[in-house]
Design a protein around this motif. Structure first.
Motif, short mmCIF file in Angstrom:
data_model
loop_
_atom_site.label_atom_id
_atom_site.label_comp_id
_atom_site.label_asym_id
_atom_site.label_seq_id
_atom_site.Cartn_x
_atom_site.Cartn_y
_atom_site.Cartn_z
N HIS A 65 0.83 -1.20 0.00
CA HIS A 65 0.00 0.00 0.00
C HIS A 65 0.87 1.26 0.00
CE1 HIS A 65 -4.28 -1.25 0.62
NE2 HIS A 65 -3.67 -2.41 0.78
N ALA A 66 1.95 1.25 0.79
CA ALA A 66 2.84 2.42 0.81
C ALA A 66 3.52 2.62 -0.54
CB ALA A 66 3.88 2.25 1.92
N LEU A 67 3.92 1.51 -1.17
CA LEU A 67 4.57 1.60 -2.47
C LEU A 67 3.59 2.12 -3.52
CD1 LEU A 67 7.12 1.03 -4.17
CD2 LEU A 67 6.19 -1.26 -4.60
N ALA A 68 2.36 1.64 -3.51
CA ALA A 68 1.36 2.11 -4.47
C ALA A 68 1.12 3.61 -4.30
CB ALA A 68 0.07 1.33 -4.30
N ALA A 69 1.04 4.08 -3.08
CA ALA A 69 0.84 5.52 -2.85
C ALA A 69 2.01 6.33 -3.41
CB ALA A 69 0.67 5.79 -1.35
N HIS A 70 3.23 5.83 -3.20
CA HIS A 70 4.43 6.48 -3.74
C HIS A 70 4.40 6.49 -5.27
CE1 HIS A 70 8.64 7.33 -4.49
NE2 HIS A 70 8.88 6.11 -4.91
N LEU A 71 4.06 5.35 -5.86
CA LEU A 71 4.00 5.27 -7.33
C LEU A 71 2.94 6.22 -7.89
CD1 LEU A 71 4.36 1.41 -7.80
CD2 LEU A 71 6.09 3.15 -8.27
N ASN A 72 1.84 6.36 -7.18
CA ASN A 72 0.79 7.27 -7.65
C ASN A 72 1.23 8.73 -7.57
OD1 ASN A 72 -1.20 5.44 -8.53
ND2 ASN A 72 -1.88 5.08 -6.43
N ARG A 73 2.04 9.07 -6.59
CA ARG A 73 2.58 10.44 -6.55
C ARG A 73 3.50 10.68 -7.74
NH1 ARG A 73 2.26 9.28 -0.95
NH2 ARG A 73 4.36 8.39 -0.90
N LEU A 74 4.25 9.67 -8.12
CA LEU A 74 5.14 9.80 -9.27
C LEU A 74 4.35 9.84 -10.58
CD1 LEU A 74 7.75 7.25 -7.97
CD2 LEU A 74 8.31 9.61 -8.56
N ARG A 75 3.30 9.04 -10.66
CA ARG A 75 2.50 9.00 -11.89
C ARG A 75 1.76 10.31 -12.12
NH1 ARG A 75 1.51 4.09 -14.26
NH2 ARG A 75 -0.67 4.54 -14.74
N ALA A 76 1.53 11.08 -11.08
CA ALA A 76 0.91 12.39 -11.28
C ALA A 76 1.80 13.28 -12.14
CB ALA A 76 0.66 13.06 -9.93
N GLU A 77 3.09 12.98 -12.16
CA GLU A 77 4.04 13.71 -13.00
C GLU A 77 4.16 13.09 -14.39
OE1 GLU A 77 8.71 15.18 -12.68
OE2 GLU A 77 8.08 13.34 -11.65
N SER A 78 4.29 11.77 -14.46
CA SER A 78 4.57 11.12 -15.75
C SER A 78 3.32 10.69 -16.50
CB SER A 78 5.47 9.90 -15.52
OG SER A 78 4.81 8.94 -14.69
N HIS A 79 2.25 10.35 -15.79
CA HIS A 79 1.01 9.86 -16.43
C HIS A 79 -0.20 10.49 -15.73
CE1 HIS A 79 3.97 6.81 -17.57
NE2 HIS A 79 3.18 6.49 -18.57
N PRO A 80 -0.34 11.81 -15.81
CA PRO A 80 -1.35 12.49 -14.99
C PRO A 80 -2.79 12.12 -15.32
CG PRO A 80 -0.39 13.99 -16.60
CD PRO A 80 0.44 12.75 -16.63
N HIS A 81 -3.04 11.58 -16.51
CA HIS A 81 -4.42 11.28 -16.90
C HIS A 81 -4.77 9.80 -16.77
CE1 HIS A 81 -4.56 15.38 -18.28
NE2 HIS A 81 -3.57 15.17 -19.12
N ASP A 82 -3.83 8.99 -16.31
CA ASP A 82 -4.08 7.56 -16.17
C ASP A 82 -4.72 7.25 -14.83
OD1 ASP A 82 -2.87 7.31 -18.60
OD2 ASP A 82 -1.28 5.95 -17.94
N PRO A 83 -5.44 6.14 -14.74
CA PRO A 83 -5.99 5.73 -13.44
C PRO A 83 -4.88 5.39 -12.47
CG PRO A 83 -6.30 4.00 -15.08
CD PRO A 83 -5.81 5.20 -15.82
N PRO A 84 -5.13 5.51 -11.17
CA PRO A 84 -4.08 5.25 -10.18
C PRO A 84 -3.74 3.76 -10.09
CG PRO A 84 -6.18 5.62 -9.10
CD PRO A 84 -6.40 5.92 -10.56
N VAL A 85 -2.54 3.50 -9.58
CA VAL A 85 -2.13 2.14 -9.26
C VAL A 85 -2.98 1.63 -8.11
CG1 VAL A 85 -0.23 0.75 -8.37
CG2 VAL A 85 0.24 2.55 -10.04
N ASP A 86 -3.49 0.42 -8.26
CA ASP A 86 -4.33 -0.19 -7.22
C ASP A 86 -3.43 -1.01 -6.30
OD1 ASP A 86 -6.08 -1.66 -5.68
OD2 ASP A 86 -7.41 -2.18 -7.34
#
Length: 344
Positions: free
Chosen positions: A21-42
């Motif tokens: 869960h902590a890793l997914a939250a971290h990846l989602n913060r990164l994806r806001a930069e690289s893939h801002p329009h994609d659905p979040p990591v579950d």
């Protein structure tokens, strides 16, 4: 003086649901930069995969954690059997707010030292043009570009009218096409594993990577991993007139996030090329995706910029560049020397 938090290490034997869960939250913060329009990591998909890793895979994480959050991580994966025993795949990502503090350098040092102890000599990593800091970091610490490619995207609404029907209308030449949902039939497992070795003919440009011989056990391990990550797979294969498998392509998507479909392997044995089989495979599988997943809106695939034949097929379908990427390779000793010079 900047104080750098100590890195924590975990391998595949001590991963937990809380860490997923902590890793997914971290990846989602990164994806806001690289893939801002994609659905979040579950996080359920991350945890599912952590529980179904292939037996031959060694997975390690080094993380920097502050106020209960991961702010930087390095992940390595290597296979302890088979080919490419010199190789380590590396993912190293630092949250935007934590950059400039030496966290990436610290994590890279842990990785390079650990891999040197294990006898690995080459790190392979990837960057993209959405995060320019990645290229700067790789070049600074001893990596060299080995392969340039693009993620190309097909909006299904952009497929030319009549193209799929035209490409799936075939002469009576003895070739037949089959589509498999969520796995390879037992009767075809050995032949399919052997067919996957055709992917060794895909361009590798300057990468110091050996051919990989796929085993039936590996096929099944990858299927379990895909299911554990919430993915549904769709594989199209072509049989030659003598009944042998001549070509393949595969697609996958998460039913919980059905809009984005991922294109995986596509390959045709050399002796069967020049007959339009690649286009037939891709068109047939796209039609099947549209039937099974009507919510799909796009397909993404990754192609080497030097792969002219595949790029020609994809361009005709309507694929367009979505994101430029570079695969970098760094000799472990050269990376360690670069780190030492910068600490001197």
């Amino acid at each position: 003086m900047t104080v750098i938090a100590a890195a924590q290490h975990r391998d595949q034997t001590n991963l937990t649901e809380d860490f997923a869960h902590a890793l997914a939250a971290h990846l989602n913060r990164l994806r806001a930069e690289s893939h801002p329009h994609d659905p979040p990591v579950d996080p359920a998909n991350v945890w599912g995969q952590m529980q179904h890793l292939p037996p031959a895979l060694e997975l390690d994480f080094w993380t920097v954690e502050e106020t209960g959050q991961i702010v930087a991580h390095a992940r390595t994966q290597l296979f302890n059997t088979g080919d490419n025993q010199h190789l380590v795949e590396l993912e190293l990502l630092v949250s935007p707010a934590a950059r400039g503090r030496g966290l990436g350098r610290t994590l890279l040092g842990h990785v390079a030292q650990a891999m040197q102890v294990r006898g690995r000599t080459l790190l392979i990593t990837q960057t993209n043009d959405r995060v320019p800091a990645g290229d700067t970091f790789a070049a600074r610490f001893g990596f060299q570009p080995g392969l340039r490619h693009h993620v190309n995207r097909l909006l299904l609404s952009d497929i030319p009218d009549g193209l799929l029907e035209a490409w799936t209308t075939r002469p009576d030449d003895g070739y037949t096409l089959e589509v498999w949902v969520d796995g390879v039939p037992d009767a075809d497992l050995d032949a399919y594993a052997e067919l996957l070795n055709v992917m060794n003919s895909a361009p590798r440009d300057d990468l110091n990577v050996e051919d990989h011989r796929t085993t039936p056990e590996e096929v099944r391990s990858m299927e379990r991993l895909a299911r554990a990550g919430g993915r549904q797979t769709l594989t199209a294969v072509i049989r030659a007139p003598d009944g042998t498998l001549a070509g393949l392509t595969d697609l996958s998507w998460r039913p919980a996030q059905p809009g984005i479909v991922a294109q995986g392997n596509t390959g045709v044995r050399p002796e069967h090329r020049g007959r339009g089989l690649g286009g037939w495979l891709k068109a047939a599988n796209i039609r099947e995706v549209q039937r099974l997943n009507p919510a799909a809106t796009e397909i993404r695939t990754q192609n080497a910029d030097s792969n002219g034949p595949m790029l020609k097929i994809n361009a005709a379908l309507g694929f367009r560049p979505f994101m430029a990427s570079t695969v970098w390779q760094g000799a472990v000793n050269a990376v360690l020397e670069s780190l030492e010079r910068r600490l001197a």
